[in-house]
Design an enzyme around this catalytic site. Sequence first.
Site, PDB file in Angstrom:
ATOM      1  N   ASP A  88       0.861  -1.173   0.000  1.00  0.00           N
ATOM      2  CA  ASP A  88       0.000   0.000   0.000  1.00  0.00           C
ATOM      3  C   ASP A  88       0.902   1.229   0.000  1.00  0.00           C
ATOM      4  OD1 ASP A  88      -2.436   1.603   0.513  1.00  0.00           O
ATOM      5  OD2 ASP A  88      -1.540   1.878   2.492  1.00  0.00           O
ATOM      6  N   ASP A  90      -0.161   5.083   0.892  1.00  0.00           N
ATOM      7  CA  ASP A  90      -0.375   6.067   1.945  1.00  0.00           C
ATOM      8  C   ASP A  90      -0.300   5.453   3.336  1.00  0.00           C
ATOM      9  OD1 ASP A  90      -0.870   8.356   0.264  1.00  0.00           O
ATOM     10  OD2 ASP A  90      -2.802   7.471  -0.235  1.00  0.00           O
ATOM     11  N   GLU A 132     -17.354   5.271   4.351  1.00  0.00           N
ATOM     12  CA  GLU A 132     -16.352   4.262   4.010  1.00  0.00           C
ATOM     13  C   GLU A 132     -16.033   3.364   5.202  1.00  0.00           C
ATOM     14  OE1 GLU A 132     -11.779   4.051   2.222  1.00  0.00           O
ATOM     15  OE2 GLU A 132     -12.655   5.979   2.807  1.00  0.00           O
ATOM     16  N   SER A 200      -2.818   1.413  -4.808  1.00  0.00           N
ATOM     17  CA  SER A 200      -3.385   2.616  -4.206  1.00  0.00           C
ATOM     18  C   SER A 200      -4.716   2.932  -4.848  1.00  0.00           C
ATOM     19  CB  SER A 200      -2.441   3.817  -4.379  1.00  0.00           C
ATOM     20  OG  SER A 200      -3.044   5.005  -3.902  1.00  0.00           O
ATOM     21  N   ALA A 201      -5.647   3.387  -4.013  1.00  0.00           N
ATOM     22  CA  ALA A 201      -6.927   3.868  -4.527  1.00  0.00           C
ATOM     23  C   ALA A 201      -6.826   5.331  -4.926  1.00  0.00           C
ATOM     24  CB  ALA A 201      -8.018   3.689  -3.471  1.00  0.00           C
ATOM     25  N   LYS A 250      -8.891  -2.645  -4.499  1.00  0.00           N
ATOM     26  CA  LYS A 250      -7.477  -2.627  -4.898  1.00  0.00           C
ATOM     27  C   LYS A 250      -6.844  -3.969  -4.538  1.00  0.00           C
ATOM     28  CE  LYS A 250      -5.686  -0.405  -0.701  1.00  0.00           C
ATOM     29  NZ  LYS A 250      -4.766   0.588  -0.161  1.00  0.00           N
ATOM     30  N   ASP A 289      -1.237  -0.709   5.979  1.00  0.00           N
ATOM     31  CA  ASP A 289      -1.516  -0.053   7.261  1.00  0.00           C
ATOM     32  C   ASP A 289      -2.957  -0.264   7.711  1.00  0.00           C
ATOM     33  OD1 ASP A 289      -2.832   3.158   6.813  1.00  0.00           O
ATOM     34  OD2 ASP A 289      -2.358   1.856   5.140  1.00  0.00           O
TER      35      ASP A 289
END
Length: 352
Positions: A88, A90, A132, A200-201, A250, A289
Site C-alpha cells: 500500500d 499512503d 467508508e 493505491s486507490a 485494490k 496499514d
Amino acid sequence: MSYKFLSSNIINTEWSALLKLQNFPNSNHIPNFFLLNRVRCCSNNYNNLEMEDLDPTKLIVINDQRSLDRKISAIRNAGPSKLQVIADFDATLTRYWVNGLRGQSSHGLLKQGNPEYDAKRQALFEFYHPLEFSPAIPLEEKTKLMEEWWGKTHGLLIEGGLTYDAIKSSVANSNIAFRDGVAELFELLEKKDVPVLIFSAGLADIIEEVLRQKVHRYFKNIKIVSNQMVFDDSSRLVSFKGKLIHSLNKNEHALDMATPLHDQTGGIDGAVADNASVKQRTNVLLLGDHIGDLGMSDGLNYENRISVGFLNDNIEKNLESYRKAFDIVYLNDRPMWGVVDLAAELCSKFDG
C-alpha cells in the site's frame, strides 16, 4: 483489553535484540505474542531482563513466531525469482506523521489550482469518508458508494481543468514523506530483480511524482496499480484510463491496471516484468496499514505470504485485531528498516 509493550534496542542485522520490559509486575503475565525482531528467548529468561522507559519508536509485535519462521524459510529457499512485494502507499510507504503534523495522502495533497473545485472535492470527502468506515453499511452497498465517490471526484478533476503542472506544484508543497528505509528497500529489491507492486486507490500520476520528487530516482522493478490519468498535449487532464480503483477493490484482480514507473523524460527505461510473469511469483511480502490491505493479494494463488502491518495510531484500540491479522506489526509510525532486513533475509540464499 489493556496492553503493555516490549521495547528493543536492535544490535545487529541478524534479527537479534536486547529485550527490556516496561511495567510488567510479574513476568508470567507477559503475552507470548510480544516477540521482537525474531528474538530467540524463553519465558524463564524474562526475570533476568532490566526495566527501562518505554521507547514507542521501537515496538514490534509478532503473533506467531514459529509460523513466521516457517514462512521465512520457505520463501528464502525458493529464492528471489519466486518473490514479489505488494505494498500500500499512503501511511505504509509514507509516514503517518510528518514534521509533527498528520502526513498528507496522495489524494489529499492535490490542489488543482481552482479553489471552487478543491472545495467541492473536500465536500465529497466529508460526506463519503464516514460512510467508508461505517460498520452499519453492507459491503455491496458500500462498494457502490465508493464507486460513486471516486467517480464524482474524478469528474471534478476533469471539469476543474487539472494540469500536470498543478500536480508537480501540489507535491512540491505537500506534507508527505517516505518512511526512512523505503529507498533502500526499493534498491535492494531492484538489485534482486524482485518486482514491487504499489497498490493505491489514489492517483498513479501523483504517486509517481511523489517518488520522483522525494526519492529522486527511477526503479525499473516498480509498478503502480492505481487510477491513471490521461492528459492532452497541453498537459490538461481529459480522462482516466481503465477501470476505476477505489478503496474496496485494490487487489491483484486489478493487475491489468499496473503501469511501470517512467524515467525523467517520460519514457520507460529498461525491461519491466510483464503482469503474467508477476503472477507466477507465488511468494508474497505484503505491506499495509489497514487490515483491508490484506486483500491486495486477493486473486493471486500464492504459496506463502508474510504480511507486515503498520499500526500508526489508536494502538490500544486496534492492536488485538492487527496482531491476529498480520504476521508482523510495527507500531507508532516505525521506519522501514526492519522490512529491509526481512527482505534481505528472504533474498539471501543465493547470495555469493
